[in-house]
Design an enzyme around this catalytic site. Structure first.
Site, PDB file in Angstrom:
ATOM      1  N   TYR A 205       0.801  -1.231   0.000  1.00 14.06           N
ATOM      2  CA  TYR A 205       0.000   0.000   0.000  1.00 14.06           C
ATOM      3  C   TYR A 205       0.832   1.277   0.000  1.00 14.06           C
ATOM      4  O   TYR A 205       0.265   2.376   0.017  1.00 14.06           O
ATOM      5  CB  TYR A 205      -0.949  -0.016   1.207  1.00 14.06           C
ATOM      6  CG  TYR A 205      -1.914  -1.187   1.171  1.00 14.06           C
ATOM      7  CD1 TYR A 205      -2.842  -1.315   0.138  1.00 14.06           C
ATOM      8  CD2 TYR A 205      -1.888  -2.178   2.147  1.00 14.06           C
ATOM      9  CE1 TYR A 205      -3.714  -2.397   0.088  1.00 14.06           C
ATOM     10  CE2 TYR A 205      -2.760  -3.260   2.106  1.00 14.06           C
ATOM     11  CZ  TYR A 205      -3.669  -3.362   1.079  1.00 14.06           C
ATOM     12  OH  TYR A 205      -4.534  -4.429   1.015  1.00 14.06           O
TER      13      TYR A 205
ATOM     14  N   HIS B  19     -15.385  -6.480  -1.459  1.00 15.77           N
ATOM     15  CA  HIS B  19     -15.549  -7.881  -1.836  1.00 15.77           C
ATOM     16  C   HIS B  19     -16.647  -8.586  -1.050  1.00 15.77           C
ATOM     17  O   HIS B  19     -16.868  -9.787  -1.230  1.00 15.77           O
ATOM     18  CB  HIS B  19     -14.217  -8.621  -1.623  1.00 15.77           C
ATOM     19  CG  HIS B  19     -13.026  -7.826  -2.040  1.00 15.77           C
ATOM     20  ND1 HIS B  19     -12.813  -7.475  -3.361  1.00 15.77           N
ATOM     21  CD2 HIS B  19     -12.010  -7.255  -1.324  1.00 15.77           C
ATOM     22  CE1 HIS B  19     -11.694  -6.753  -3.436  1.00 15.77           C
ATOM     23  NE2 HIS B  19     -11.195  -6.596  -2.207  1.00 15.77           N
TER      24      HIS B  19
ATOM     25  N   ASP C  78     -25.667  -1.270  -2.525  1.00 21.08           N
ATOM     26  CA  ASP C  78     -27.031  -0.753  -2.582  1.00 21.08           C
ATOM     27  C   ASP C  78     -27.070   0.728  -2.205  1.00 21.08           C
ATOM     28  O   ASP C  78     -27.789   1.521  -2.831  1.00 21.08           O
ATOM     29  CB  ASP C  78     -27.956  -1.554  -1.662  1.00 21.08           C
ATOM     30  CG  ASP C  78     -28.259  -2.950  -2.181  1.00 21.08           C
ATOM     31  OD1 ASP C  78     -27.981  -3.232  -3.365  1.00 21.08           O
ATOM     32  OD2 ASP C  78     -28.777  -3.765  -1.388  1.00 21.08           O
TER      33      ASP C  78
ATOM     34  N   HIS D 129      -8.734   1.566  -5.859  1.00 15.53           N
ATOM     35  CA  HIS D 129      -7.927   0.648  -5.049  1.00 15.53           C
ATOM     36  C   HIS D 129      -6.465   0.993  -5.233  1.00 15.53           C
ATOM     37  O   HIS D 129      -6.008   1.192  -6.372  1.00 15.53           O
ATOM     38  CB  HIS D 129      -8.169  -0.813  -5.444  1.00 15.53           C
ATOM     39  CG  HIS D 129      -9.595  -1.208  -5.255  1.00 15.53           C
ATOM     40  ND1 HIS D 129     -10.121  -1.453  -4.012  1.00 15.53           N
ATOM     41  CD2 HIS D 129     -10.605  -1.325  -6.136  1.00 15.53           C
ATOM     42  CE1 HIS D 129     -11.401  -1.713  -4.139  1.00 15.53           C
ATOM     43  NE2 HIS D 129     -11.729  -1.643  -5.423  1.00 15.53           N
TER      44      HIS D 129
ATOM     45  N   SER E  59      -3.852  -0.969  -4.479  1.00 10.45           N
ATOM     46  CA  SER E  59      -3.175  -2.128  -5.078  1.00 10.45           C
ATOM     47  C   SER E  59      -3.954  -2.608  -6.295  1.00 10.45           C
ATOM     48  O   SER E  59      -5.129  -2.263  -6.474  1.00 10.45           O
ATOM     49  CB  SER E  59      -3.071  -3.259  -4.041  1.00 10.45           C
ATOM     50  OG  SER E  59      -4.372  -3.729  -3.693  1.00 10.45           O
TER      51      SER E  59
ATOM     52  N   ARG F  69     -10.195 -11.229  -3.957  1.00  7.06           N
ATOM     53  CA  ARG F  69     -10.185  -9.774  -4.174  1.00  7.06           C
ATOM     54  C   ARG F  69     -10.602  -9.407  -5.592  1.00  7.06           C
ATOM     55  O   ARG F  69     -10.707  -8.228  -5.940  1.00  7.06           O
ATOM     56  CB  ARG F  69      -8.788  -9.200  -3.919  1.00  7.06           C
ATOM     57  CG  ARG F  69      -8.343  -9.323  -2.487  1.00  7.06           C
ATOM     58  CD  ARG F  69      -7.039  -8.587  -2.256  1.00  7.06           C
ATOM     59  NE  ARG F  69      -6.393  -9.083  -1.073  1.00  7.06           N
ATOM     60  CZ  ARG F  69      -6.652  -8.660   0.176  1.00  7.06           C
ATOM     61  NH1 ARG F  69      -7.522  -7.700   0.381  1.00  7.06           N
ATOM     62  NH2 ARG F  69      -6.025  -9.193   1.204  1.00  7.06           N
TER      63      ARG F  69
END
Ligand code: CA2
Length: 151
Positions: free
Chosen positions: A26, A83, A90, A103, A105, A114
């Site tokens: 990260y 995930h 919703d 994201h 990564s 993932r």
């Protein structure tokens, strides 16, 4: 004018640990640095940016519900909820706002679990694998979306 409302930059669970753990995945940028970079990018783009992070799904859902009337768009890194959470998807769909999923990564190079996102189908686009810069690209994408879709 749509653009007068802020863009929410929302970060989900564990992203408060950015820069403190797992730098190989990260990076070394902290959440505070990331949020400052988003505000600076927003200023350059003429967007007001409101950054928030929570580890509590209900809090995130409440922010997204409020965003429907209080925000112009959302850049979101849903973290692990990407995930798992139909509720998050919703809420994002119900906001009827342009959403960019980010994201840090490249989730497609990682574990199989993932590689599915509940969020992607309700986003105008997805940015992944480009590090924390991805949030700035997300803001650029929203700004372009506002230009192309004036309210
Ligand atoms: O790559 C991303 O941005 C993710 O959304 C990050 C999530 C992960 O569950 C997604 O699959 C991909 C995890 C966020 C955890 O963040 C940490 C940051 C630093 C140290 C530990 C965790």
């Amino acid at each position: 004018m749509n653009q007068k409302k802020p863009v929410y930059v929302l970060n989900g669970p564990n992203l408060n640990l950015l820069g403190q753990r797992e730098p190989q995945t990260y990076g070394r940028t902290t959440l505070a640095e990331l949020e400052a970079a988003c505000r600076a990018a927003g200023e350059a783009l003429g967007l007001d940016v409101d950054c928030r992070q929570t580890n509590h799904e209900g809090v995130m859902l409440d922010w997204i519900h409020a965003a429907r009337t209080q925000a112009a768009g959302i850049v979101i890194n849903p973290g692990g909820w990407t995930h798992t959470s139909v509720a998050l998807r919703d809420a994002l769909a119900a906001s009827e706002l342009p959403i960019v999923e980010v994201h840090i990564s490249n989730i497609h190079r990682r574990e199989a679990f993932r590689q599915h996102s509940y969020v992607s189908a309700v986003a105008i686009g997805v940015i992944c694998g480009l590090g924390t810069r991805g949030y700035e690209y997300g803001l650029q994408a929203l700004q372009q979306h506002f230009e192309e879709n004036p309210s």
